[in-house]
Write a protein that holds these residues in place. Structure first.
Motif, PDB file in Angstrom:
ATOM      1  N   ASN A  42       3.355  11.021  13.637  1.00  0.00           N
ATOM      2  CA  ASN A  42       4.704  11.568  13.813  1.00  0.00           C
ATOM      3  C   ASN A  42       4.851  12.163  15.203  1.00  0.00           C
ATOM      4  OD1 ASN A  42       3.121  14.080  12.592  1.00  0.00           O
ATOM      5  ND2 ASN A  42       4.920  14.897  13.655  1.00  0.00           N
ATOM      6  N   TYR A  43       6.098  12.398  15.596  1.00  0.00           N
ATOM      7  CA  TYR A  43       6.372  13.171  16.808  1.00  0.00           C
ATOM      8  C   TYR A  43       7.507  14.144  16.492  1.00  0.00           C
ATOM      9  CZ  TYR A  43      10.442  10.154  17.685  1.00  0.00           C
ATOM     10  OH  TYR A  43      11.635   9.493  17.576  1.00  0.00           O
ATOM     11  N   ALA A  44       7.597  15.217  17.291  1.00  0.00           N
ATOM     12  CA  ALA A  44       8.623  16.233  17.061  1.00  0.00           C
ATOM     13  C   ALA A  44       8.781  17.068  18.345  1.00  0.00           C
ATOM     14  CB  ALA A  44       8.214  17.137  15.890  1.00  0.00           C
ATOM     15  N   ARG A  80       8.756  16.772   4.665  1.00  0.00           N
ATOM     16  CA  ARG A  80       9.732  16.925   5.746  1.00  0.00           C
ATOM     17  C   ARG A  80       9.752  18.345   6.298  1.00  0.00           C
ATOM     18  NH1 ARG A  80      11.813  17.257   0.887  1.00  0.00           N
ATOM     19  NH2 ARG A  80      13.490  18.739   0.354  1.00  0.00           N
ATOM     20  N   ILE A  81      10.338  18.484   7.474  1.00  0.00           N
ATOM     21  CA  ILE A  81      10.639  19.785   8.078  1.00  0.00           C
ATOM     22  C   ILE A  81      12.149  19.968   7.990  1.00  0.00           C
ATOM     23  CG2 ILE A  81      10.629  21.131  10.221  1.00  0.00           C
ATOM     24  CD1 ILE A  81       8.124  19.512  11.037  1.00  0.00           C
ATOM     25  N   ILE A  82      12.618  21.100   7.495  1.00  0.00           N
ATOM     26  CA  ILE A  82      14.066  21.263   7.310  1.00  0.00           C
ATOM     27  C   ILE A  82      14.702  22.102   8.409  1.00  0.00           C
ATOM     28  CG2 ILE A  82      13.827  20.994   4.827  1.00  0.00           C
ATOM     29  CD1 ILE A  82      14.378  24.002   4.573  1.00  0.00           C
ATOM     30  N   ASP A  83      13.915  22.630   9.330  1.00  0.00           N
ATOM     31  CA  ASP A  83      14.471  23.334  10.482  1.00  0.00           C
ATOM     32  C   ASP A  83      15.024  22.282  11.447  1.00  0.00           C
ATOM     33  OD1 ASP A  83      14.947  24.689  12.868  1.00  0.00           O
ATOM     34  OD2 ASP A  83      13.264  26.051  12.594  1.00  0.00           O
ATOM     35  N   ASP A  84      16.339  22.269  11.653  1.00  0.00           N
ATOM     36  CA  ASP A  84      16.966  21.228  12.462  1.00  0.00           C
ATOM     37  C   ASP A  84      16.423  21.185  13.889  1.00  0.00           C
ATOM     38  OD1 ASP A  84      18.545  20.296  10.421  1.00  0.00           O
ATOM     39  OD2 ASP A  84      20.240  21.623  10.900  1.00  0.00           O
ATOM     40  N   ALA A  85      15.950  22.316  14.402  1.00  0.00           N
ATOM     41  CA  ALA A  85      15.481  22.360  15.787  1.00  0.00           C
ATOM     42  C   ALA A  85      14.142  21.656  15.973  1.00  0.00           C
ATOM     43  CB  ALA A  85      15.370  23.812  16.250  1.00  0.00           C
ATOM     44  N   VAL A  86      13.387  21.465  14.872  1.00  0.00           N
ATOM     45  CA  VAL A  86      12.050  20.880  15.022  1.00  0.00           C
ATOM     46  C   VAL A  86      11.803  19.748  14.020  1.00  0.00           C
ATOM     47  CG1 VAL A  86      10.938  22.904  16.041  1.00  0.00           C
ATOM     48  CG2 VAL A  86      11.112  22.720  13.549  1.00  0.00           C
ATOM     49  N   ASP A 144       2.146  20.255   8.553  1.00  0.00           N
ATOM     50  CA  ASP A 144       1.651  21.619   8.790  1.00  0.00           C
ATOM     51  C   ASP A 144       1.136  21.778  10.220  1.00  0.00           C
ATOM     52  OD1 ASP A 144       2.279  22.086   6.167  1.00  0.00           O
ATOM     53  OD2 ASP A 144       0.213  22.030   5.442  1.00  0.00           O
ATOM     54  N   VAL A 145       0.390  20.779  10.701  1.00  0.00           N
ATOM     55  CA  VAL A 145      -0.159  20.845  12.060  1.00  0.00           C
ATOM     56  C   VAL A 145       0.970  20.801  13.089  1.00  0.00           C
ATOM     57  CG1 VAL A 145      -1.535  19.596  13.760  1.00  0.00           C
ATOM     58  CG2 VAL A 145      -2.404  19.899  11.426  1.00  0.00           C
ATOM     59  N   THR A 146       1.978  19.970  12.833  1.00  0.00           N
ATOM     60  CA  THR A 146       3.113  19.863  13.751  1.00  0.00           C
ATOM     61  C   THR A 146       3.816  21.202  13.906  1.00  0.00           C
ATOM     62  OG1 THR A 146       3.450  17.525  13.230  1.00  0.00           O
ATOM     63  CG2 THR A 146       5.329  18.727  14.151  1.00  0.00           C
TER      64      THR A 146
END
Length: 647
Positions: free
Chosen positions: A570-572, A523-529, A601-603
């Protein structure tokens, strides 16, 4: 004895008659000859003057300068660099063997190239120059020039040759050029005369081949005076050709290089797509190869190594290969069912770990089962039985139609070589291609992206972008040709119910952000991304009942080529989508373990444009990510130095 006067008169009369006849004949012949001379010298004077001039003056083509290729930010991907070569004219050299022996003491000559040159000399006219050494250094040229008196017939020359400063990073995208072959000429009904220039190079694969007409340009010409045997005496004038068009791609070279470094030697592929306009920001296949070797003429040993590598470095896996999409296809089945009004998001299905269909048992990946599953839970935990049940309700034809609306089973003409259509099967396809009826088990298999279903990484990225936006966005790789921007394609609404799309997106968000989601570990934990995604694992072998009874063999315990493929899409950011990403790791095992970390990582790299802050990663991963970033930066700096050193 004297002749009688009567006989003498008769003889004179006969001679006079013969003389008149002979004189008339001569006069007629002289008249005809005069008329013919007048016709040739007066009436046809212009025509023969032209023929004489053409015999004396030859028109020779000047190869055009090939257009260059750039990334979206202006970084050069395919350049023209000065190339020094040494030629020899056989008739001027005299004893060719002696001259070559003296030349070899000054310049290192490649044995294979020298043998090709000697064979070419035997086939060519003695006054034509033949290249005996290519891509020599300036120092080599200098030594040859200084020793010119001892090297009769030898001439140092300079021209332009293709060079790819990013080497393997863009090999599958840009491709490479090579000498024109008979097979190349056969593709044209009337080949451009410039293609017949000795050692002229054209695009063989990738953008170089697909945009050959744009990149090649138009040849110039020079008028040279030649003698009776065709030897050039002097150049009279020249008209330079028109350079080929420069191409700008949508790809970000910095991101592309990062992806290649991140994949390393994995047999894998990654596609990064702008969900708003379809621009392909990254499209990488690994392992790769150095296209410069093909420009120079790759050795048998080097080509054999590439050909025999089981990771297939020559294949453009992003567009050329098609894989069972596995669980990344489940969004298609779910959307087809909701679009048909056959299921509600909160409707549940019981998963005991398998389903009996037509006398055959179809298993869920979780042997003990998931229990009660609804749409969000089934995507979050990737329950198979839920989708078996949906497939029986909706049928294959509706599933196939939805898949094609989302971009699967389509060829997108982006300019790369061998772009696959993939396969979205239905009843009609099986009758036409397999001469067999569609079975209910085929539908069950297709519902989870197995069976006959095949998709490329590019198609999976398009599918994800369309789910994120609800529009028919299409991929674009070439941004502009000679400064003229290429039109965007697609963008209209797909016609899906927006509430249904929101349900799919929310479930994909849970996959990456809920503790029970299959991609929670990446997961990504930065709420903005924060990202929304879906893992997938596709089988490449049949699992027998006996193996299931004793326990399915782990991927780690199988030979590499019998392990499952790992996938992730995925998308972000989730709230305001900017990019879609697809990852396929051949024989990588599980999607959550092998593909999702690469996708995450690529995202982040694509969204931040550089190494993202460590705070975007879970705390437990930050030390490992820091080490990974340092290692990848070392690789990128080394590659950048090597590439720019040749530019």
């Amino acid at each position: 004895m004297r002749r009688a006067p009567k006989d003498t008169a008769e003889s004179i009369r006969k001679i006079s008659r013969r003389g008149v006849i002979l004189g008339g004949v001569q006069l007629a012949f002289a008249g005809a000859l005069g008329l013919r001379m007048q016709h040739l010298q007066v009436d046809q004077a212009d025509e023969f003057r032209l023929l004489a001039e053409e015999n004396r003056i030859n028109i020779r083509l000047i190869p055009p300068t090939r257009g260059q290729i750039f990334d979206r930010n202006g970084a050069i991907l395919a350049a023209n660099e000065p190339s020094y070569r040494i030629t020899i004219v056989r008739e001027d050299a005299g004893n060719v063997d002696d001259v070559i022996l003296r030349l070899s003491s000054l310049v290192e000559l490649d044995e294979d190239e020298l043998n090709r040159a000697l064979a070419e000399m035997e086939r060519s006219a003695p006054f034509l120059p033949v290249t005996v050494a290519e891509r020599v250094t300036w120092e080599d040229i200098s030594r040859v020039a200084v020793n010119a008196p001892a090297l009769p017939g030898v001439t140092p020359e300079v021209g332009l040759s293709r060079f790819y400063p990013r080497r393997g990073d863009f090999a599958h995208v840009v491709g490479y050029v090579g000498p024109v072959s008979e097979r190349d000429l056969a593709r044209y009904e009337t080949p451009d005369p410039v293609l017949r220039i000795p050692r002229f190079q054209i695009g063989k694969v990738g953008i170089e081949a697909r945009h050959e007409e744009d990149l090649r340009g138009r040849a110039g010409a020079k008028r040279v005076e030649v003698n009776a045997v065709g030897r050039v005496m002097r150049e009279l004038d020249r008209r330079e050709g028109t350079p080929g068009a420069d191409l700008q791609l949508t790809v970000d070279s910095k991101l592309q290089s990062y992806i290649q470094a991140r994949l390393g030697e994995e047999s894998a592929s990654v596609v990064v797509m702008d969900v708003q306009n379809g621009d392909l920001l990254g499209i990488a296949s690994s392992p790769s190869y150095d296209p410069n070797k093909f420009v120079r003429g790759i050795s048998v040993a080097d080509f054999g190594e590439l050909r025999d590598n089981d990771h297939r470095p020559l294949a453009s896996k992003t567009v050329q290969d098609a894989y069972p999409p596995g669980s990344t296809f489940k969004m298609v089945t779910a959307l087809a069912a909701m679009d048909a009004g056959l299921v509600a998001p909160d409707e549940t299905v019981w998963c005991p770990g398998h389903m009996e269909v037509g006398g055959r048992r179809f298993h869920c990946w979780k042997r003990a089962g998931h229990g009660h599953m609804n749409l969000e839970l089934s995507l979050r935990e990737s329950c198979d039985v839920y989708y078996y049940d949906l497939a029986l309700k909706v049928g294959i034809d509706r599933i196939a139609a939805t898949a094609k609306r989302l971009g699967l089973g389509q060829v997108f003409p982006i300019g790369m070589s061998a772009v696959t259509q993939g396969l979205i099967p239905n009843k009609e396809w099986k009758r036409a291609e397999r001469d067999a009826d569609w079975r209910i088990g085929d539908t069950v298999n297709a519902s989870i992206g197995q069976g006959y279903v095949l998709s490329s990484p590019l198609q999976l990225a398009v599918m994800t972008a369309r789910l994120a936006t609800g529009t028919a966005v299409e991929p674009r790789l070439v941004r502009s040709v000679d400064g003229v921007e290429k039109a965007l394609r697609g963008g209209e609404s797909l016609g899906f119910n927006e509430n249904h799309l929101r349900q799919i997106r929310r479930a994909m968000y849970a996959v990456s952000n809920n503790r029970r989601g299959t991609a929670y570990g990446s997961r990504i934990i930065d709420d903005a991304v924060r990202m929304a995604g879906k893992t997938g694992t596709s089988q490449v072998r049949n699992i027998t009942a006996a193996e299931r009874a004793r326990g399915v063999t782990r991927n780690e315990d199988l030979p590499w080529n019998r392990r499952d493929h790992a996938l992730f899409v995925n998308y972000a950011p989730f709230d305001n989508p900017r990019i879609a990403v697809s990852v396929v790791v051949e024989h990588g095992g599980g999607g959550s373990r092998a593909a999702a970390p690469i996708g995450r990582d690529v995202t982040l790299q694509a969204l931040f444009g550089d190494d993202p802050p460590l705070e975007a990663y879970p705390a437990k991963d930050r030390d490992r990510i820091r080490e990974q970033q340092e290692r990848l930066q070392q690789v990128l700096r080394a590659n950048d130095t090597d590439g720019r050193g040749r530019a």
